[in-house]
Design an enzyme around this catalytic site. Sequence first.
Site, mmCIF file in Angstrom:
data_model
loop_
_atom_site.group_PDB
_atom_site.id
_atom_site.type_symbol
_atom_site.label_atom_id
_atom_site.label_comp_id
_atom_site.label_asym_id
_atom_site.label_seq_id
_atom_site.Cartn_x
_atom_site.Cartn_y
_atom_site.Cartn_z
ATOM 1 N N SER A 1 -6.822 3.287 -0.885
ATOM 2 C CA SER A 1 -6.323 4.646 -1.036
ATOM 3 C C SER A 1 -6.311 4.994 -2.525
ATOM 4 O O SER A 1 -7.327 4.834 -3.190
ATOM 5 C CB SER A 1 -4.943 4.779 -0.394
ATOM 6 O OG SER A 1 -4.524 6.123 -0.405
ATOM 7 N N HIS B 1 -9.176 6.515 1.599
ATOM 8 C CA HIS B 1 -8.452 7.766 1.732
ATOM 9 C C HIS B 1 -8.899 8.715 0.623
ATOM 10 O O HIS B 1 -8.644 8.468 -0.560
ATOM 11 C CB HIS B 1 -6.947 7.538 1.624
ATOM 12 C CG HIS B 1 -6.402 6.627 2.672
ATOM 13 N ND1 HIS B 1 -5.180 6.006 2.557
ATOM 14 C CD2 HIS B 1 -6.910 6.226 3.868
ATOM 15 C CE1 HIS B 1 -4.957 5.274 3.637
ATOM 16 N NE2 HIS B 1 -6.000 5.378 4.439
ATOM 17 N N ASP C 1 -0.728 2.412 5.326
ATOM 18 C CA ASP C 1 -1.913 2.334 6.182
ATOM 19 C C ASP C 1 -2.700 1.061 5.892
ATOM 20 O O ASP C 1 -2.918 0.700 4.739
ATOM 21 C CB ASP C 1 -2.812 3.552 5.965
ATOM 22 C CG ASP C 1 -4.000 3.554 6.920
ATOM 23 O OD1 ASP C 1 -3.806 3.235 8.105
ATOM 24 O OD2 ASP C 1 -5.119 3.843 6.471
#
Length: 366
Positions: free
Chosen positions: A186, A213, A304
Amino acid sequence: MTGTRKIRVLVVEDSPVVQQLLAHVIGEDPRLELAGIAASGEQALRMVVSLKPDVVSLDIRLPGIDGFAVTERLMREHPVPIVVVASDVRDLDIPMRALQAGALAVVEKPGSMARADYQTVARHLCTQLTIMSQVKVIRQRGRPRNGDEEPVGTNGRRRGASVPMPPPLPPSVVKRQFRALGITASTGGPAALVKLLRGLPTNFPLPVFVVQHIGAPFVAGFASWLGSVTPLPVALASDGPHRPGHVYVAPGELHLTAEPGGMRLVHGDPVCGQRPSGDVLFSSLASAFGAAAIGVLLTGMGEDGARGLTAMHRAGAYTIAEHASTAVIHSMPGTAVRLGGVTEELPIDKVAARLLELVSTGVEPS
């Protein structure tokens, strides 16, 4: 941020008109306050030291030292959260190079109060400045500027580049055929992915599945850019077969799952607030490949990927979390460690060497 203290923003922008606009945008947000304005890269470097802002709003096109060089210098010498504010985010070379240099986010410049979406763009800028100001960035080592990379040899390694070796593998090493590699990242991920993938040769024997992400409009450009700066072929993932030595990036707003016969894109609800989700990818690898899979969870905000990596670990897969010493944000890998889902933690510059060792040796399932 504690109590009612406002977030102090240093604006780096050479246009007096845009300086006034950004000062107005920041002044209108109750969470933020203007710490100062720098009109050049050189001035920005001095003002970060003297003002110690919480976050920097940075233009790329500056007189003298450009925004890429400013970002690299600050991340080496005086780490501070940097949000690049670009006039045209459709020029994908700018966001990708900025993120590789160490910026945490790239957002669109409000431009003018007369534009129809001014309020939306302005709110998004302030929200990103607020969120990124909370990131505890780490000092980064110097990296080659775009266009100055060392040449790639026939085996995909950078000629003249040494590959740092990770700690020795556990003693229970046996032959095992790994069949798939999944990676999730991310915030801070683009630079980490470049560092990891540059350490892999062109004959790497596993398909590589990536969830990064990033805003959906950037994903195609991100995949193209990643392929241009790393040795392995990179493409957006699609329904169909996968091939060894190829990197497949999950497209925007679709989950990516993988199995021995191929890969599949899935419409579904966000998981951990993300679509695509690393949890979905890792869980599919756990189910389809079990102990024959490798999972790597890199820098990122939130959780996540942590539960999916834990599912892989429980299925016998070899799982790696980026160590806090190099992760821009250690939240995602740190959560996986707390859940007991990690075989080992490694700094980012040691992950590729471990992967090469695993695919050439194998390790006994835990």
